[in-house]
Design an enzyme around this catalytic site. Sequence first.
Site, PDB file in Angstrom:
ATOM      1  N   GLY A   1      48.510  78.494  68.819  1.00 17.32           N
ATOM      2  CA  GLY A   1      49.211  79.752  68.582  1.00 17.32           C
ATOM      3  C   GLY A   1      50.692  79.542  68.351  1.00 17.32           C
ATOM      4  O   GLY A   1      51.200  78.432  68.513  1.00 17.32           O
ATOM      5  N   SER A   2      51.398  80.604  67.969  1.00 15.25           N
ATOM      6  CA  SER A   2      52.798  80.491  67.554  1.00 15.25           C
ATOM      7  C   SER A   2      53.712  80.154  68.732  1.00 15.25           C
ATOM      8  O   SER A   2      53.296  80.153  69.880  1.00 15.25           O
ATOM      9  CB  SER A   2      53.269  81.797  66.919  1.00 15.25           C
ATOM     10  OG  SER A   2      53.737  82.670  67.922  1.00 15.25           O
ATOM     11  N   SER A   3      54.974  79.896  68.394  1.00 14.89           N
ATOM     12  CA  SER A   3      55.942  79.451  69.412  1.00 14.89           C
ATOM     13  C   SER A   3      56.292  80.573  70.368  1.00 14.89           C
ATOM     14  O   SER A   3      57.032  80.386  71.313  1.00 14.89           O
ATOM     15  CB  SER A   3      57.198  78.926  68.725  1.00 14.89           C
ATOM     16  OG  SER A   3      57.781  79.915  67.904  1.00 14.89           O
ATOM     17  N   VAL A   4      55.780  81.748  70.149  1.00 14.57           N
ATOM     18  CA  VAL A   4      56.189  82.926  70.902  1.00 14.57           C
ATOM     19  C   VAL A   4      55.077  83.470  71.789  1.00 14.57           C
ATOM     20  O   VAL A   4      55.285  83.763  72.960  1.00 14.57           O
ATOM     21  CB  VAL A   4      56.625  84.031  69.905  1.00 14.57           C
ATOM     22  CG1 VAL A   4      56.811  85.350  70.613  1.00 14.57           C
ATOM     23  CG2 VAL A   4      57.912  83.624  69.205  1.00 14.57           C
TER      24      VAL A   4
END
Lengths: 138, 399
Positions: free
Chosen positions: A64-67
């Site tokens: 998943g994304s960095s956030v």
Amino acid sequence: MKESREFSCHPICRGRAGGPVLISGADICFYLCEPETGKVIEKGHPLEGESVGGKILVFPGGKGSSVVQADGLYQLAMKGNAPKALVIQHPDTVLVTSAIIMDIPLVDRVDPGFYQNVKNNDHVLVDAQEGRLIINRD
Amino acid sequence: MYLTSVEREMLDGKYGEGVALAMRVQVALGEAFDAERMVEIGRAHVALSNQEADLWFVEKLLQAGARCRVSPTVNPGFHLEYFLDKTDLTGQDMEMISRTRKAYRQIGATLSFSCTPYLMENIPRQGEIVAFSESSATPYVNAVWGARSNRESAQSALCAAVTGRVPLYGLLLPENRLGNILVRVEAEMGDDFDFRLLGYCAPKIGHGVPVFTGISGATPEALMNLGAELNTAGAYGMYHVVGITPEAPALEAALGGRAPLREVTISRRDLDEVRDSLSCPPGKIDFALFGCPHLTLHQVRHIARLLEGEQLKSPLWVMTSSTTRELARRTGLLSIIEKAGGYIVEDTCIDQPCWRFLEGKVGVTDSLKGAYYARRRGMSFVLRSITDCVRAAIKGEVE
């Protein structure tokens, strides 16, 4: 008959936690877990419908994304449904940071014997201070 | 892991509990990846998200006294003032954005609110060690500028900004930057949109550091698109385009003289399949939305030219940085777009509650990444190049 077996591991986030094991063959994005129940809601995920809350979660790694990973773990923790400890094979910066800021013990480089022995619902103690995993069976 | 005396003091709390917390996160990262020591960074970019954990962590650092040693640029949230009368924002939405602005200002960030800082506000030099989070940002600074950054999370990048350091591991080390997947691009790359489709071939490309051959004349926008989509469909901190990446003057250099672990060929059929599998079928559209990642002035000019003397049937939004919007205003592009019935919105991301008024509607966009994240917000999209999107918005439908 009580049985206890110990395996070595490499501690990433320090701490100690014990609980029932939940094993996933697939990577996990905690943003796709329902905070109120801890249940995995990702379509087609091997753990879909199972709760990660209070578990010693054994899985390959994060995705998943960095956030969103941190936000997912945060929301689970706020509802009391975060996993107790994470046992992984492939650390990535995003998952490691998320675990550290949420204070959840995280280990990798586990003795392969652990994977041969461990079964869902085994009671496992993750000692991420001393770098060991202990499977306890009654 | 070796720490200098200053780093040891940071960890021990001599500079306050906030700095100690940031250092604890980084030491743990260093130990996870067997880093020998820390290195100083020149720059940082924090993928601020305006979500709960993001705000919780920056406020926690702030309350514990942390301030940034290296002022990071930050991602967009949404431009509260623009959306106040356009959508039904909840009290919580407004409170989150106000607290986010305040916290990042106080901790010493540069409030750029842009997801493409590497093109304007925060450009590293070749070889510079930096800490960049955000999908398109990490690969751009590595693959195009030749700087060195790991694929940081929003939080690890913020910790790096606070301590001014990162552990030395991963893509900061030359040997880990070498390519190991050879990607032969046989499709003719027509425009920047094709680079989005190429990035979305990530599942076919697989884990590793891809080396793209067969690409010439890629624009900055094309490379921005490539990185954004690679990190939507997969996870890549680094890639090489032979002839563009500073470390890849030739294929052999990109691969470090080794044979690749895997070879992949990308044809026009692969690109078309990606588009058709993600796009809604053509037909009537309710709106057009661009700017994931934020558009450059060059792209804004392109849209303005297409809209000159036209009237939009479907409203059109362009998301970009405040700097680009101001340049578009001065240059006259903003008034052309507004006259046609379009808008340029600064400081705003597609994955934000401000777009609630588009819930349940069908739009047109060039951004596969934007369409992917907006699905969670009930928007669906037809996917086309910017040129085709603008033509569709003038007609109110995609043919």
